[in-house]
Design an enzyme around this catalytic site. Structure first.
Site, PDB file in Angstrom:
ATOM      1  N   ASP A  18       1.019  -1.254  -0.089  1.00 40.63           N
ATOM      2  CA  ASP A  18       0.383   0.420  -0.114  1.00 40.63           C
ATOM      3  C   ASP A  18       0.623   1.027   0.186  1.00 40.63           C
ATOM      4  OD1 ASP A  18      -2.604  -2.040   0.268  1.00 40.63           O
ATOM      5  OD2 ASP A  18      -2.214  -1.519   2.515  1.00 40.63           O
ATOM      6  N   ARG A  98      -0.378   0.911  17.207  1.00 38.66           N
ATOM      7  CA  ARG A  98      -1.004   2.471  16.770  1.00 38.66           C
ATOM      8  C   ARG A  98      -0.986   3.892  17.338  1.00 38.66           C
ATOM      9  NH1 ARG A  98       0.720  -0.644  12.242  1.00 38.66           N
ATOM     10  NH2 ARG A  98      -0.725  -2.015  11.101  1.00 38.66           N
ATOM     11  N   ASP A 127      -7.755  -0.312  11.937  1.00 33.52           N
ATOM     12  CA  ASP A 127      -6.176   1.025  11.808  1.00 33.52           C
ATOM     13  C   ASP A 127      -6.406   1.978  11.476  1.00 33.52           C
ATOM     14  OD1 ASP A 127      -4.523  -0.694  13.293  1.00 33.52           O
ATOM     15  OD2 ASP A 127      -3.926  -1.189  11.175  1.00 33.52           O
ATOM     16  N   SER A 179      -1.789  -9.954   3.828  1.00 33.87           N
ATOM     17  CA  SER A 179      -1.900  -8.850   4.593  1.00 33.87           C
ATOM     18  C   SER A 179      -1.517  -8.967   6.018  1.00 33.87           C
ATOM     19  CB  SER A 179      -3.251  -7.785   4.753  1.00 33.87           C
ATOM     20  OG  SER A 179      -2.968  -7.122   5.123  1.00 33.87           O
TER      21      SER A 179
END
Length: 423
Positions: A18, A98, A127, A179
């Site tokens: 990504d 995160r 996320d 992923s």
């Protein structure tokens, strides 16, 4: 082409599919200076070559934010002390990282005078919420760019097509396009064959931090973990910093197939998703910490702490790290951990953990009171009065029911003869 213009955009850069595509896309659509920021949260070999790749694909500058220690002490250990487990299974490996990454992104954005922060999260995932909640809490003045919510690319296959078209190098192929999210605490796998719950995961092909139970040693191993006020400080008697300690336990747990989880969870956005998680060291730590609390916390505190652990887990999972409630719960948890000091020895065997021993100077377990042998500290006759009082409300309730039942039966027996009846 968007009408919005930015001087500088800070991109949360992992070097994966990504974000590799996003650098080129941002320059194509905004014409801005792109500053790539990678946060080191323990992903090790995944950091190799990232700076060179980011600069070659269009970034003007690259930062490697060294936040591994902050990740451990500001996020992992507080969550461990809280005993927070999402839906009784997930040890929050991605979710705990995160907020700390968001903080690093904001700090660099302010240092660079950036106008916006960009991330590569999809519009289906958790996320996007976690990153943006952190950014909004720390720098509400910054714009947030989320290409997956606005560009024409609709799948990972199309993202690979875009990369190939623009000669953007990738480390993955279409066949191995899981992923993944890797950090010091865990590794997650999603996508491909895992999207169908009928498919058993190909553990021997996908596991990286662990081995499958079939590949684990045929003899059990032992590991001792020492805690001070709820924080792990030593393994097998050797004192270590938090980062080294988790790495050591990852190796031990991984060897014995500890911490492999196949889970279908409820995402924040509403859908269910399936993931395979590897958390070898973290699983050992959670289990050992739980055993130590069992002997050091009184019943009421332990049971209330177990209740708030669910709330704490949801806060972390849902990206509500920088909130007053999270801060208040941390204060409660820290108070409970003042006596959670001691050593837990575990036996590990092919994915299983068994308690070998637990010791603590603050242990509330009293052999003198608990023994089945003769003792001179406990008067068993005291239990009768306790049970009489403890059960008093039940006795009163039962007497009321009996009274109502007998009264109803008596009324039915003495029912008056109706007019027109014949004897």
């Amino acid at each position: 082409m968007t009408n919005q213009t930015y001087n500088k955009i800070v991109l949360a850069y992992s070097g994966g599919l990504d974000t590799s595509v996003i650098i080129h896309w941002l320059k194509e659509h905004y014409g801005s200076e792109i500053i790539a920021v990678t946060a080191n949260v323990g992903q090790e070999d995944e950091l190799i070559g990232l700076e060179e790749k980011a600069l070659k694909t269009g970034a003007s500058k690259f930062y490697l934010a060294e936040i591994e220690e902050s990740f451990v002490y500001d996020s992992i250990f507080p969550t461990l002390k809280a005993g927070a487990v999402y839906e009784n299974k997930y040890l929050l490996g991605t979710a705990t990282a995160r907020p700390i990454i968001s903080k690093a992104l904001v700090e660099i954005a302010k240092q660079e005078g950036a106008d916006a922060i960009c991330h590569g999260c999809t519009g289906k995932g958790n996320d996007q919420v976690r990153f943006e909640m952190g950014i909004k809490a720390l720098a509400p003045e910054l714009d947030i760019i989320a290409p997956w919510r606005s560009w024409d690319i609709t799948s990972r296959e199309e993202a690979i097509d875009y990369a190939e078209k623009h000669q953007i190098p990738l480390k993955i192929s279409r066949e191995t396009n899981y992923s993944k999210d890797k950090n010091l605490w865990h590794l997650s796998h999603e996508g491909l064959d895992l999207e169908n719950p009928m498919n058993e995961p190909k553990y021997d092909d996908i596991l990286e931090m662990s081995v499958s139970p079939e590949q684990a040693p045929d003899e059990a191993g032992y590991v001792s973990i020492t805690f001070e006020e709820g924080i792990p400080v030593a393994v097998d008697g050797q004192e270590m910093d938090g980062v080294s300690l988790i790495k050591t336990l990852n190796a031990i747990g991984g060897e014995h197939a500890i911490g492999i989880l196949d889970m279908i969870e409820n995402r924040l956005v509403g859908m269910k998703s399936r993931g395979v998680y590897e958390t070898p060291g973290g699983t050992l730590l959670y289990f050992a910490h739980e055993q130590l609390e069992m002997i050091t916390l009184d019943k009421e505190t332990l049971q209330h702490k177990q209740e708030i652990a669910q709330t704490y887990a949801k806060l972390i999972y849902n990206g509500q790290y920088f909130t007053p409630l999270k801060q208040a719960l941390d204060a409660f948890v820290d108070e409970t951990q003042k006596t959670v000091t001691g050593t837990v020895k575990l036996k590990v065997y092919k994915g299983n953990m068994i308690v070998s021993s637990v010791e603590s100077p603050y242990s509330l377990y009293s052999e003198a009171f608990a023994t089945f042998d003769e003792d001179d500290v406990y008067n068993q006759g005291d239990a009768e009065g306790f049970i009489n009082l403890y059960g008093l409300s039940s006795v009163i309730q039962a007497e009321m029911k009996q009274k109502m039942t007998y009264g109803k039966a008596a009324n039915e027996t003495a029912a008056p003869i109706q007019s027109g009846s014949h004897l």
